[in-house]
Structures are given as C-alpha cells and as structure tokens.
Write a protein that holds these residues in place. Structure first.
Motif, PDB file in Angstrom:
ATOM      1  N   PRO A  41       0.837  -1.208   0.000  1.00 15.93           N
ATOM      2  CA  PRO A  41       0.000   0.000   0.000  1.00 15.93           C
ATOM      3  C   PRO A  41       0.866   1.249   0.000  1.00 15.93           C
ATOM      4  O   PRO A  41       2.026   1.218   0.424  1.00 15.93           O
ATOM      5  CB  PRO A  41      -0.785  -0.119   1.303  1.00 15.93           C
ATOM      6  CG  PRO A  41       0.056  -0.973   2.168  1.00 15.93           C
ATOM      7  CD  PRO A  41       0.754  -1.935   1.250  1.00 15.93           C
ATOM      8  N   PRO A  43       2.432   4.901   1.120  1.00 15.40           N
ATOM      9  CA  PRO A  43       2.717   5.421   2.465  1.00 15.40           C
ATOM     10  C   PRO A  43       1.654   6.418   2.904  1.00 15.40           C
ATOM     11  O   PRO A  43       0.958   7.012   2.093  1.00 15.40           O
ATOM     12  CB  PRO A  43       4.079   6.092   2.308  1.00 15.40           C
ATOM     13  CG  PRO A  43       4.188   6.392   0.856  1.00 15.40           C
ATOM     14  CD  PRO A  43       3.413   5.325   0.146  1.00 15.40           C
ATOM     15  N   ASP A  44       1.550   6.615   4.213  1.00 15.57           N
ATOM     16  CA  ASP A  44       0.539   7.504   4.762  1.00 15.57           C
ATOM     17  C   ASP A  44       0.964   8.974   4.750  1.00 15.57           C
ATOM     18  O   ASP A  44       0.152   9.854   5.001  1.00 15.57           O
ATOM     19  CB  ASP A  44       0.210   7.093   6.197  1.00 15.57           C
ATOM     20  CG  ASP A  44      -0.481   5.747   6.245  1.00 15.57           C
ATOM     21  OD1 ASP A  44      -1.125   5.386   5.233  1.00 15.57           O
ATOM     22  OD2 ASP A  44      -0.372   5.057   7.271  1.00 15.57           O
ATOM     23  N   ALA A  45       2.223   9.260   4.481  1.00 14.68           N
ATOM     24  CA  ALA A  45       2.721  10.637   4.507  1.00 14.68           C
ATOM     25  C   ALA A  45       2.197  11.409   3.293  1.00 14.68           C
ATOM     26  O   ALA A  45       2.015  10.844   2.221  1.00 14.68           O
ATOM     27  CB  ALA A  45       4.243  10.643   4.505  1.00 14.68           C
ATOM     28  N   PRO A  46       1.947  12.704   3.462  1.00 15.09           N
ATOM     29  CA  PRO A  46       1.497  13.503   2.328  1.00 15.09           C
ATOM     30  C   PRO A  46       2.614  13.692   1.295  1.00 15.09           C
ATOM     31  O   PRO A  46       3.796  13.655   1.636  1.00 15.09           O
ATOM     32  CB  PRO A  46       1.110  14.837   2.955  1.00 15.09           C
ATOM     33  CG  PRO A  46       1.881  14.906   4.211  1.00 15.09           C
ATOM     34  CD  PRO A  46       2.028  13.484   4.682  1.00 15.09           C
ATOM     35  N   GLU A  49       5.219  17.119   1.470  1.00 14.91           N
ATOM     36  CA  GLU A  49       5.757  17.283   2.809  1.00 14.91           C
ATOM     37  C   GLU A  49       6.854  18.339   2.879  1.00 14.91           C
ATOM     38  O   GLU A  49       6.867  19.168   3.772  1.00 14.91           O
ATOM     39  CB  GLU A  49       6.306  15.945   3.294  1.00 14.91           C
ATOM     40  CG  GLU A  49       6.652  15.910   4.755  1.00 14.91           C
ATOM     41  CD  GLU A  49       6.978  14.507   5.181  1.00 14.91           C
ATOM     42  OE1 GLU A  49       8.112  14.300   5.604  1.00 14.91           O
ATOM     43  OE2 GLU A  49       6.110  13.634   5.078  1.00 14.91           O
TER      44      GLU A  49
END
Length: 77
Positions: A41, A43-46, A49
């Motif tokens: 999946p 990554p959860d980071a924008p 950044e």
C-alpha cells in the motif's frame, strides 16, 4: 566533433539505468493473493511534505549560480 569523457560516461550510465529498468519483469496484477508479489500500500505521509524547503533551496542555489556567473563575467573584462 570531439566527445569528451564526461559526456561518454554520462551516456553509458544512462544506458545502464534504462536497460536495468526495462529488464524488469512484468508487474504483478493488483488482485494478486500471493504475499511475495502483492503490491504494497502507499505510504501515509502527504506528497507535499517538504516542497517549500525544496523550493527555497532551489531558488537560493539559482541565485548563487547566477551571482557567481556574473562575478566571473565582470572579472574577465
């Protein structure tokens, strides 16, 4: 026309990189149930950044480069 060693080296490195990317097999299908071939999946980071920091670094490097070019141009006269 004389080709310098730097241009030749850059061309060869580019060819090696392109061939290594194209030599990869076909990607697994998204519905694959095999854990070793499943796509991880995201990554959860924008995504944006550090874009402001990169923009500031790029602008300062550009200003520095233009300043050095103009300084050398004035000194050569």
């Amino acid at each position: 026309m004389k080709i310098t060693k730097t241009v030749l080296l850059a061309f060869l490195i580019t060819l090696i990189n392109v061939s290594s990317v194209l030599a990869d097999g076909t990607p697994p299908s998204p519905g694959s149930t095999n854990r070793s071939t499943a796509i991880p999946p995201p990554p959860d980071a924008p995504i944006n950044e550090s874009l402001v920091l990169l923009l500031i670094c790029g602008l300062s490097f550009g200003i520095h480069t233009i300043y050095r070019y103009n300084l050398n141009k004035k000194a050569s006269m």
